[in-house]
Design an enzyme around this catalytic site. Sequence first.
Site, PDB file in Angstrom:
ATOM      1  NE  ARG A   1      -0.347   0.467   5.051  1.00 56.30           N
ATOM      2  CZ  ARG A   1      -0.912   0.532   6.127  1.00 56.30           C
ATOM      3  NH1 ARG A   1      -1.900   0.576   6.318  1.00 56.30           N
ATOM      4  NH2 ARG A   1      -0.070   0.454   7.227  1.00 56.30           N
TER       5      ARG A   1
ATOM      6  CG  ASN B   1      -4.564   5.150   6.382  1.00 55.25           C
ATOM      7  OD1 ASN B   1      -5.212   5.413   7.471  1.00 55.25           O
ATOM      8  ND2 ASN B   1      -3.438   4.593   6.673  1.00 55.25           N
ATOM      9  CD  GLU B   2      -0.780   6.102   9.677  1.00 53.82           C
ATOM     10  OE1 GLU B   2      -0.323   5.253   9.046  1.00 53.82           O
ATOM     11  OE2 GLU B   2      -1.206   5.936  10.809  1.00 53.82           O
TER      12      GLU B   2
ATOM     13  CD  GLU C   1      -4.980   3.843  11.985  1.00 50.78           C
ATOM     14  OE1 GLU C   1      -4.208   3.079  12.286  1.00 50.78           O
ATOM     15  OE2 GLU C   1      -5.523   4.276  10.754  1.00 50.78           O
TER      16      GLU C   1
ATOM     17  CD  GLU D   1      -1.400  -3.316   8.891  1.00 52.85           C
ATOM     18  OE1 GLU D   1      -0.438  -2.752   9.275  1.00 52.85           O
ATOM     19  OE2 GLU D   1      -2.667  -2.910   9.114  1.00 52.85           O
TER      20      GLU D   1
ATOM     21  CG  HIS E   1      -2.345  -3.912  14.066  1.00 52.61           C
ATOM     22  ND1 HIS E   1      -3.473  -3.839  14.235  1.00 52.61           N
ATOM     23  CD2 HIS E   1      -1.377  -3.431  14.074  1.00 52.61           C
ATOM     24  CE1 HIS E   1      -3.180  -2.437  14.993  1.00 52.61           C
ATOM     25  NE2 HIS E   1      -1.848  -2.263  14.858  1.00 52.61           N
TER      26      HIS E   1
END
Length: 680
Positions: A122, A160-161, A316, A364, A367
């Site tokens: 990503r 996102n980020e 988050e 992930e 996670h």
Amino acid sequence: MSGGTGSPLDGVLRRLGGRLAFGGDYNPEQWDEAVWKEDDLLMRWAHVNLATVGVFSWALIEPEEGRYDFGRLDAHLDRLHAGGVSVDLATPTASPPPWFTLAHPDAMPVTAEGVRLTHGSRDTYCLAAPAYRQACVRIATALAERYGDHPAVAMWHVHNEYATVCHCDHAAAAFRVWLRARHGTLDAVNDAWGTAFWSQRYGSWEQILPPRATQWHRNPGLALDYRRFWSDLALDAYREQRDAIRAHTTPDRPVTTNLMLPGYQVLDLWAFGREVDVVGIDHYPAAPGIDAAADTAFGADRARSFGGGKPWLLIEQGANTVYTADRTLPKEPGDLLRLTLAHIARGSEGALFFQWRQSRAGAEIWHSAMVPHAGPDSRVFREVTDAGAVVARLGELTGSVVRPRAAVLHDADCWWALDGQGLPSASLDYHRELRRAHRALWDSGITADFAHPADPDLGRYELLVAPALFLLSDADAERLRAYVHGGGTLLVQHFTGVVDERHHARIGGYPAEPLRVALGVRVEEYRPLPAESTVSLSDGSQATEWSELLRLTDPADAVASYTEGALAGEPALTRHAYGSGTAWYASTRLDDPSYAALVTRLLTESGVRPETAVPPGVEAVRRHAPSDDRSWLFLINHTQAPVTVPTAGHDLLTTRTIPPAGLTLPPGGAAILRQDPPPS
Ligand code: GAL
């Protein structure tokens, strides 16, 4: 957003029925209908009222260029709305689908070493590539046209980020445009970068390249300007999507992006703070125990500060294990609620997690999530539901603010510049110094803001700490001088103000002249210390890594001098009464205990006191109602021992009235005392 508390989240909180936000990233595309049904039940059970949807769903929403399939998203939004869960709807632009890569290979990022990356992970895009930017605006517009008024949608989450940096030809072209705007002429660029050295003079704009791999040190001016450029580019990309969304949604639905804190520094987060409707952050502590609590405060205090002190939102956090740079870190029992409250104490209007349900496949899977692989019959889910029940009781906090009286000065330019090559010591580390200054205040029970040196209102703080303002403009140095003259207490640490905003060394002695005036000190020479060596000071302090030869100008007190080495007998730590204030200078890197002792002394001198006396590891943080007729004192015991706090109030967690004798917090316990009116 009228008729609310003044929180930038007013519109959201109204949709949540006046409750703070609780929930997380929801990725139903990974599951089937039976699981969605269970999700509906479990979300209700866990008091979830806000779900971030769509962050990584580009390939499903736009399976081919220009063909949209909103069927599933429609159904999920309707289902969530029917279940009383509002949506933070994301644009999926952090992960372009494989068709995009194949159609636009030039939009894939190139590393400094010249490797062009491809899909399969990503964050693989170049923000300077026209095809990528156009695709982002198209999908943001399509989503906003369809869902701008959808009753489930409470807020918007762009991308996102933002983190990927690229060195491709598109980036080079955009960099040149940015340089023209910043510097005007090529001569000015050559001058700013000092290209007379090492035969680097540029004879045309086309000769200028991104900081690609080079044989030896890069030009520091170029490297710094590239980081500034990239942050501005990311902000442009954000604004483009934000404006596309705003054109189709209502003003009570704020637009934001999730900034990654605390260690992430690709962006000038001050600049992002000015452009987002509400600051949203992701926070994953990189250490366990008390360090996680201190790290949480560090991230949360920065989030609040980037938003100008307004309430913000934790978008988050992890429910349990998170990946850190070198390991997977579990959360201990009780951490989930404690750290949730620690964020809310410092101004977050709720707490969201990544992610709702732990993935069973994909990158992930290990996670953690609110619903772990083990399912709802698990410690983690029980802690999630307990935390959800607690957060559901905290609606009265909406819009209340934290009002620190001390601040740590913080500037992205300094971070970037000290991240460069060719510095006089390998141990200069901006982030470490920033954290240490904040940690020393946190350990003393002080809630600190971060402030930018260009802040026109620094006088609202009684104490400012400048841990590593390596780069400082004349105007900012003058602002700090005026701050001290007007009555403030300022601590300046070594290697501060030594270059200007063009990364040119100050000539005639460091730091920048107005600071020399305030400090009564002129730094004549810097002398990095050998690795592992220490130096003793006359007051018993120990120091490492760095030393400087100082000249006292306007009589400053040498509070401590070097007792050994080449600088034996020379001043190391100085204090200067200037105007109505005091300026301190630490010319060496004090070890942690000596630094803590210095900070304690500064707190005493400046009159900055904790909200209430608590031992180290216990937080006491106050949120004030905007009307000032009420406040809430958060008490969070991160230690393994019970702690008695002699403070009265009404505890929102137990709904008990606490008498003036106070309360005892068990190990890991917390209380939120409504105090009405606030004690003076
Ligand atoms: C965040 C990211 C999430 C997820 C999480 C895991 O930085 O936004 O998508 O990857 O980390 O720690």
